[in-house]
Design a protein around this motif. Structure first.
Motif, PDB file in Angstrom:
ATOM      1  N   ALA A 191       0.857  -1.187   0.000  1.00 41.95           N
ATOM      2  CA  ALA A 191       0.000   0.000   0.000  1.00 41.95           C
ATOM      3  C   ALA A 191       0.895   1.239   0.000  1.00 41.95           C
ATOM      4  O   ALA A 191       1.687   1.398  -0.911  1.00 41.95           O
ATOM      5  N   GLU A 192       0.832   2.095   1.024  1.00 42.78           N
ATOM      6  CA  GLU A 192       1.688   3.285   0.958  1.00 42.78           C
ATOM      7  C   GLU A 192       2.938   3.145   1.828  1.00 42.78           C
ATOM      8  O   GLU A 192       3.724   4.061   1.926  1.00 42.78           O
ATOM      9  N   LYS A 193       3.121   2.008   2.473  1.00 39.17           N
ATOM     10  CA  LYS A 193       4.274   1.830   3.360  1.00 39.17           C
ATOM     11  C   LYS A 193       5.426   1.188   2.601  1.00 39.17           C
ATOM     12  O   LYS A 193       5.251   0.182   1.924  1.00 39.17           O
ATOM     13  N   TYR A 194       6.595   1.799   2.745  1.00 39.60           N
ATOM     14  CA  TYR A 194       7.801   1.203   2.199  1.00 39.60           C
ATOM     15  C   TYR A 194       8.411   0.360   3.307  1.00 39.60           C
ATOM     16  O   TYR A 194       8.792   0.895   4.343  1.00 39.60           O
ATOM     17  N   VAL A 195       8.506  -0.946   3.071  1.00 39.53           N
ATOM     18  CA  VAL A 195       8.966  -1.839   4.135  1.00 39.53           C
ATOM     19  C   VAL A 195      10.388  -1.481   4.561  1.00 39.53           C
ATOM     20  O   VAL A 195      10.756  -1.615   5.717  1.00 39.53           O
ATOM     21  N   ASP A 244      -2.024  -6.629  -0.019  1.00 34.93           N
ATOM     22  CA  ASP A 244      -1.861  -7.921   0.623  1.00 34.93           C
ATOM     23  C   ASP A 244      -0.540  -7.944   1.373  1.00 34.93           C
ATOM     24  O   ASP A 244       0.498  -8.225   0.789  1.00 34.93           O
ATOM     25  N   PRO A 245      -0.538  -7.573   2.651  1.00 37.63           N
ATOM     26  CA  PRO A 245       0.746  -7.527   3.351  1.00 37.63           C
ATOM     27  C   PRO A 245       1.296  -8.906   3.698  1.00 37.63           C
ATOM     28  O   PRO A 245       2.407  -9.017   4.167  1.00 37.63           O
ATOM     29  N   TRP A 246       0.511  -9.959   3.520  1.00 37.44           N
ATOM     30  CA  TRP A 246       0.968 -11.280   4.005  1.00 37.44           C
ATOM     31  C   TRP A 246       1.824 -11.972   2.985  1.00 37.44           C
ATOM     32  O   TRP A 246       1.564 -12.249   1.961  1.00 37.44           O
ATOM     33  N   GLU A 288      -1.416  -1.270  12.210  1.00 39.71           N
ATOM     34  CA  GLU A 288      -0.867  -0.778  10.929  1.00 39.71           C
ATOM     35  C   GLU A 288      -1.044  -1.816   9.838  1.00 39.71           C
ATOM     36  O   GLU A 288      -1.435  -1.505   8.711  1.00 39.71           O
ATOM     37  N   ILE A 289      -0.744  -3.078  10.170  1.00 36.48           N
ATOM     38  CA  ILE A 289      -0.847  -4.134   9.162  1.00 36.48           C
ATOM     39  C   ILE A 289      -2.301  -4.330   8.775  1.00 36.48           C
ATOM     40  O   ILE A 289      -2.634  -4.521   7.614  1.00 36.48           O
ATOM     41  N   LYS A 290      -3.191  -4.252   9.755  1.00 39.50           N
ATOM     42  CA  LYS A 290      -4.619  -4.397   9.477  1.00 39.50           C
ATOM     43  C   LYS A 290      -5.084  -3.320   8.506  1.00 39.50           C
ATOM     44  O   LYS A 290      -5.906  -3.540   7.620  1.00 39.50           O
ATOM     45  N   MET A 291      -4.535  -2.116   8.691  1.00 40.83           N
ATOM     46  CA  MET A 291      -4.887  -0.993   7.817  1.00 40.83           C
ATOM     47  C   MET A 291      -4.388  -1.272   6.388  1.00 40.83           C
ATOM     48  O   MET A 291      -5.098  -1.019   5.423  1.00 40.83           O
ATOM     49  N   LEU A 292      -3.171  -1.796   6.282  1.00 43.03           N
ATOM     50  CA  LEU A 292      -2.613  -2.092   4.959  1.00 43.03           C
ATOM     51  C   LEU A 292      -3.429  -3.170   4.267  1.00 43.03           C
ATOM     52  O   LEU A 292      -3.580  -3.164   3.054  1.00 43.03           O
ATOM     53  N   GLU A 293      -3.961  -4.093   5.052  1.00 46.44           N
ATOM     54  CA  GLU A 293      -4.690  -5.232   4.491  1.00 46.44           C
ATOM     55  C   GLU A 293      -5.890  -4.768   3.681  1.00 46.44           C
ATOM     56  O   GLU A 293      -6.345  -5.446   2.777  1.00 46.44           O
TER      57      GLU A 293
END
Lengths: 274, 365
Positions: free
Chosen positions: A248-252, A272-274, A263-268
């Motif tokens: 999404a908008e987060k650079y790991v 697909d953060p998984w 935060e991960i829930k928001m990205l979901e």
């Protein structure tokens, strides 16, 4: 990090290579001058002529060397596994954010690991053991595919001596295995903790992180904010330029790799953060 | 809006100045090539420059982020590895660049300087060295192409920032708007050529701007509604699947987009000697997302399409970057063979919701 070193790796000589489990080995590297890292950060390891891979640091900040536990899972890591002691690697880093843990002094700590996911957690686990009196109970729930795939078996005894409660599980046992069989979340029924003063650190395969985080919140009752995971993505630059690691908008590489559950829930919702 | 200085310069005089610049440093300007396409090329003789173009086929991003760039070399000498970084940043002036591409450069610079993350210590040394050596002389558009839609995207046809000098064709003269210190430096370097603009010149520029706005073609991208819907994250899966189904994964959009800047890194050579290079990459390619060991979180074309549009049109990015990721240059409209370019995507997302709301209304009735 100095700007001129953004893409220029520092050369280090491999001090020791210790085979761990099939296809996994730990590489001991000296720290370059002025190098200091915090638990949860990673390095870009380059093997010239092959490429660069992001590898999390498995040794605690207070340890004199750098330990990188690397699994042979692709082109570059395959070539790194063919190296011998005395060969040269390039490292860039430390990169990424860190595990928040100073704010949890006095709390109980639960580590949930799966497979090679124990490697990034080991850095924080040892850092806590160096400051053992500052934390309450420390639990390590760790699962792997088979007994032969359990990472760092030589160290469990030392962990236990330092007051870590270890619970192991495997997906498929063998004839000698007497412990728990099942995924790591099945261990949650066996631990009794006070959820309101416990922090959880999770790392493992994406599917395991997903269900472990969910169960930690829903079954054990730890506040979502206190469930912390470290994610993995393919990276090229490690400094927020190439765009490969983005969720999404987060650079790991810059916003992560350590994220809290909300935060991960928001990205979901977007990706697909998984 | 900052106070701009207005100057004007005769058409012949401008060519003289450009020739001076071309003699001293690298001048990049549109040149007619390949049977009529305008392309940005290094120019030695200003008579090669073409003025008969709306926009160039490729954006000028290759002068900041080359398609293929060596970033370091390594060599084993007497068993010892030597690694050297290469930063290539010649002094350049770019002339004839359109407003949309200027805005694209500003966007990329915001990202590569680390300002997006508030981490200016992580500024890209290669990109920033080239950016700092680049002077931008832009030319405002008076005749948009049928594919242009910059009016919908805050990317033109006239700009208020980002350029060093902005030129507007007033017939006999060019009106120059000075946008930065680098622009002032050009004016001061050639003082005899520039004359102060009068009030009626500035008035004429405003009239021209109003006139251009009426000339835009049939590709509107009303991004506001799309932005809101992507930010909410509840676009029906079928919309993405329909868009992904038609996408042929050529990557043309990303390679031609002035705001796309992802790259991949490769090592070329053996263990003894070689170099590391970075190459343009596209988030539409499957390998872009593949993780070590093979799993791919965005295996489907629809997921890759979703990822791209999320980067371009979500509030999460607007918040971090200061604008959304489209300037309306229309290059994706020209290049896309699957008819899933930006205005079409925006339109399909909007119309999907319109149909949804119709269905809902029908149920209520």
């Amino acid at each position: 990090m100095k700007q001129e070193l953004l893409f220029l790796p520092t050369l280090v000589t491999i001090k020791e290579i210790k085979p761990e489990i099939p296809a996994v080995a730990t590489f001991r590297l000296p720290k370059p001058d002025g190098f200091s890292h915090k638990a949860g950060q990673f390095l870009e390891v380059s093997l010239f002529g092959k490429g660069e891979v992001p590898i999390s640091i498995s040794s605690p900040p207070s340890y004199e060397d750098l330990l990188l536990t690397i699994r042979n899972s692709g082109y570059v890591t395959g070539a790194i596994h063919k190296l011998k002691e005395g060969d040269v690697l390039g490292i860039r880093g430390p990169l990424g954010n860190t595990f928040p843990y100073e704010e949890y002094e006095g709390w109980d700590v639960i580590f949930v690991g799966g497979g090679i996911g124990l490697a990034p957690l080991r850095s924080l686990l040892w850092e806590m053991l160096y400051h053992r009196d500052k934390f309450g109970r420390i639990l390590l729930l760790y699962g792997a595919r088979s007994p032969a795939d359990l990472l760092y078996p030589w160290q469990y005894e030392e962990f236990e001596r330092n007051g870590v409660e270890i619970l192991l599980t495997v997906d498929r046992g063998d004839e000698k295995w007497t412990g728990n069989v099942g995924v790591v979340t099945t261990l949650f029924d066996k631990v009794k903790i006070e959820p309101e003063r416990t922090v959880a650190y999770v790392c493992g395969p994406p599917i395991m992180i997903r269900f472990a985080m969910r169960d930690l919140v829903e079954k054990i009752g730890i506040a979502p904010h206190n469930c912390i995971a470290t994610l993995e993505r393919h990276m090229k630059c490690g400094v927020g330029k190439c765009g490969h690691c983005v969720i999404a908008e987060k650079y790991v590489c810059i916003d992560g790799p350590v994220f809290r559950y909300p935060e991960i829930k928001m990205l979901e919702r977007y990706d697909d953060p998984w | 809006m900052p106070d701009l200085t207005y100057k004007k310069i005769g058409k012949e005089d401008l060519m003289k100045i450009l020739q001076e610049i071309a003699n001293e440093e690298e001048l990049i300007a549109p040149v007619e090539m390949f049977g009529g396409e305008a392309l940005f090329q290094p120019v030695k003789d200003v008579n090669d420059i073409t003025f008969n173009y709306v926009n160039t086929l490729f954006p000028p991003k290759q002068f900041l982020l080359p398609r293929f760039e060596k970033i370091l070399t390594y060599k084993k000498e007497d068993g010892k590895l030597k690694v050297e970084e290469i930063i290539e940043a010649p002094k350049r002036t770019i002339f004839g660049i359109r407003s949309c591409d200027v805005e694209g450069i500003r966007y990329s610079e915001f990202f590569y300087s680390g300002k997006m993350f508030q981490r200016e210590d992580l500024a890209d040394p290669h990109f920033m060295a080239r950016r700092n050596n680049l002077t931008i002389i832009s030319v405002a558009c008076l005749n948009p192409a049928p594919t242009c839609f910059c009016v919908c995207c805050d990317g033109g046809p006239f700009l208020e920032r980002g350029f060093d000098l902005q030129l507007t064709d007033l017939g006999e003269y060019w009106l120059c708007e000075v946008g930065s210190e680098k622009g002032t430096a050009i004016i001061e370097k050639f003082p005899s050529f520039f004359i102060d603009a009068e009030e009626k010149d500035i008035q004429k520029r405003k009239e021209l701007e109003d006139k251009v706005l009426e000339k835009f073609g049939p590709y509107p991208a009303f991004s506001g509604a799309t932005l809101r819907r992507i930010t909410e994250g509840n676009i029906p899966r079928e919309v993405w699947e329909s868009l992904g189904e038609r996408c042929i994964v050529c990557g043309g959009w990303q390679l031609l987009c002035p705001l796309c800047f992802c790259y991949t890194v490769v090592d070329i050579g053996d263990e003894n000697e070689g170099y590391r290079a970075r190459i343009w990459d596209s988030c539409h390619y499957e390998g872009y997302h593949r993780l070590a060991g093979g799993p791919n979180p965005r295996k489907g074309r629809d997921r890759r399409r979703e990822r791209c549009i999320f980067h371009k049109f979500s509030w999460q990015y607007v918040e971090r970057m200061g604008r959304h990721g489209c300037v309306g240059c229309g290059r994706c409209v020209i290049t896309c063979m699957g008819y899933v370019h930006m205005p079409q995507t925006v339109w399909e997302i909007r119309s999907a919701f319109r149909e949804e709301s119709y269905k809902k209304e029908a149920k209520v009735r």
